[in-house]
Write a protein that holds these residues in place. Sequence first.
Motif, PDB file in Angstrom:
ATOM      1  N   PRO A  65      29.101  41.158  44.157  1.00 24.98           N
ATOM      2  CA  PRO A  65      28.233  40.386  43.257  1.00 24.98           C
ATOM      3  C   PRO A  65      28.459  40.743  41.795  1.00 24.98           C
ATOM      4  O   PRO A  65      29.023  41.795  41.467  1.00 24.98           O
ATOM      5  N   LEU A  66      28.012  39.866  40.916  1.00 23.44           N
ATOM      6  CA  LEU A  66      28.088  40.136  39.487  1.00 23.44           C
ATOM      7  C   LEU A  66      27.260  41.378  39.155  1.00 23.44           C
ATOM      8  O   LEU A  66      26.189  41.603  39.714  1.00 23.44           O
ATOM      9  N   GLY A  67      27.784  42.194  38.257  1.00 19.16           N
ATOM     10  CA  GLY A  67      27.077  43.402  37.847  1.00 19.16           C
ATOM     11  C   GLY A  67      27.270  44.578  38.776  1.00 19.16           C
ATOM     12  O   GLY A  67      26.615  45.610  38.629  1.00 19.16           O
ATOM     13  N   VAL A  68      28.196  44.452  39.755  1.00 18.49           N
ATOM     14  CA  VAL A  68      28.402  45.502  40.763  1.00 18.49           C
ATOM     15  C   VAL A  68      29.892  45.802  40.872  1.00 18.49           C
ATOM     16  O   VAL A  68      30.731  44.931  40.663  1.00 18.49           O
ATOM     17  N   ARG A  69      30.233  47.050  41.186  1.00 16.22           N
ATOM     18  CA  ARG A  69      31.601  47.436  41.508  1.00 16.22           C
ATOM     19  C   ARG A  69      31.594  48.005  42.925  1.00 16.22           C
ATOM     20  O   ARG A  69      30.742  48.819  43.257  1.00 16.22           O
ATOM     21  N   ASN A 105      35.970  44.566  41.427  1.00 10.44           N
ATOM     22  CA  ASN A 105      35.157  44.466  40.230  1.00 10.44           C
ATOM     23  C   ASN A 105      34.139  43.338  40.383  1.00 10.44           C
ATOM     24  O   ASN A 105      34.205  42.513  41.301  1.00 10.44           O
ATOM     25  N   SER A 106      33.217  43.293  39.447  1.00  7.65           N
ATOM     26  CA  SER A 106      32.119  42.329  39.448  1.00  7.65           C
ATOM     27  C   SER A 106      32.602  40.895  39.660  1.00  7.65           C
ATOM     28  O   SER A 106      33.559  40.450  39.045  1.00  7.65           O
ATOM     29  N   GLY A 107      31.921  40.164  40.563  1.00  4.65           N
ATOM     30  CA  GLY A 107      32.231  38.763  40.791  1.00  4.65           C
ATOM     31  C   GLY A 107      33.555  38.498  41.471  1.00  4.65           C
ATOM     32  O   GLY A 107      34.143  37.438  41.284  1.00  4.65           O
ATOM     33  N   SER A 108      34.039  39.443  42.292  1.00  2.00           N
ATOM     34  CA  SER A 108      35.343  39.314  42.948  1.00  2.00           C
ATOM     35  C   SER A 108      35.199  39.168  44.458  1.00  2.00           C
ATOM     36  O   SER A 108      34.174  39.552  45.034  1.00  2.00           O
TER      37      SER A 108
END
Length: 347
Positions: A123-127, A141-144
């Motif tokens: 999700p966005l904002g998360v690694r 990485n975020s949003g991947s």
Amino acid sequence: MDFNPEVLYRYFKGSYSQKDYQNIKTFFEDESFHPVLKEHLEEHWANYFNEPLPSNNLDHLLNSIHSKIQSEQQPSKKTKFIVMFQRVAAILIVPMLLSFLVVIYLQINKRVDSSAYAEIQCPLGVRTKFELPDGSTGFLNSGSKLKFPAVFSNERNVMLSGEAFFKVIHNESSPFIVHTSNLQIKVLGTQFNMSAYEQDSNEEVTLNTGKLAVLSPEGNLYGTLTPNQSLIFNKKNQTIQKKNVEASQYIGWTEGKLIFRYENMKQVAERLSRWYNADIDIEDPEVLDYALRATFMDEPLDEVLKLLTLTAPITFKEQPRETTKDNIYKRRKIILMIDKEKQAAFK
């Protein structure tokens, strides 16, 4: 049979016997073991995963996955587990736990459908840290999104949308190939970073160690990279640029570092939007005349924006948070603008 934590320890360390294996299978299939299993994993998380226990409550996630493992009685139903895995991965409360439990499931159920795929969504904002079936590891990485077979065949093919860092296990008889919309990255064993967000104008691969080949989707060779080299594919012009870089600057995000090296404000806004799960828009075209060089480590978005106003004649405003019909707050929305009063001092 009583729960024996030593069996779990040997299993996680890869030194288990056939009897240990049968006991482990029982632990995951018998619901009576789930409470003590959860309690043990919480207590010894750091020993098994070499990282702190996430603050999120694990009850729902553990119970969902455990009950799903228990319900899968026939090998022909493996695809149901993959669907469940995708749904859990979509929220990814405990990313490392997901990768780990997939490995457990595949070890317990040896006869896996070779056509089955798993997908990890970050999700966005998360690694997210991940582990693949061959033991290769890395970060999303975020949003991947990363899609891969439940079992690798002669070639280890994975599909990436977004950005990932790969640490590939060496295997001369089985090349590791990352597929994106516009490129193929082919390696035997190496460490590299790949950025291929659909909304970005470029796809870029940066080599940290080893050697790799960059090819077109049809298999035409674009070039080979040695450590501290980067290859950039321009989607619009269909052109290739190869350059020497400091690879450490491209993989700092895996350690929580947000690194900018004279990137234009369009790129800055895009990266900040993904990193902080916020909408960051540019109101004045003049903002695009400036670039940013900075490194941030675990800084909140507000502090990053304040520093931005000190390094360029830029100011920002935050729009009031909107809510959905269910009273859920939408993402923050930040507007970047030119500060007319400061602009003259920067010319």
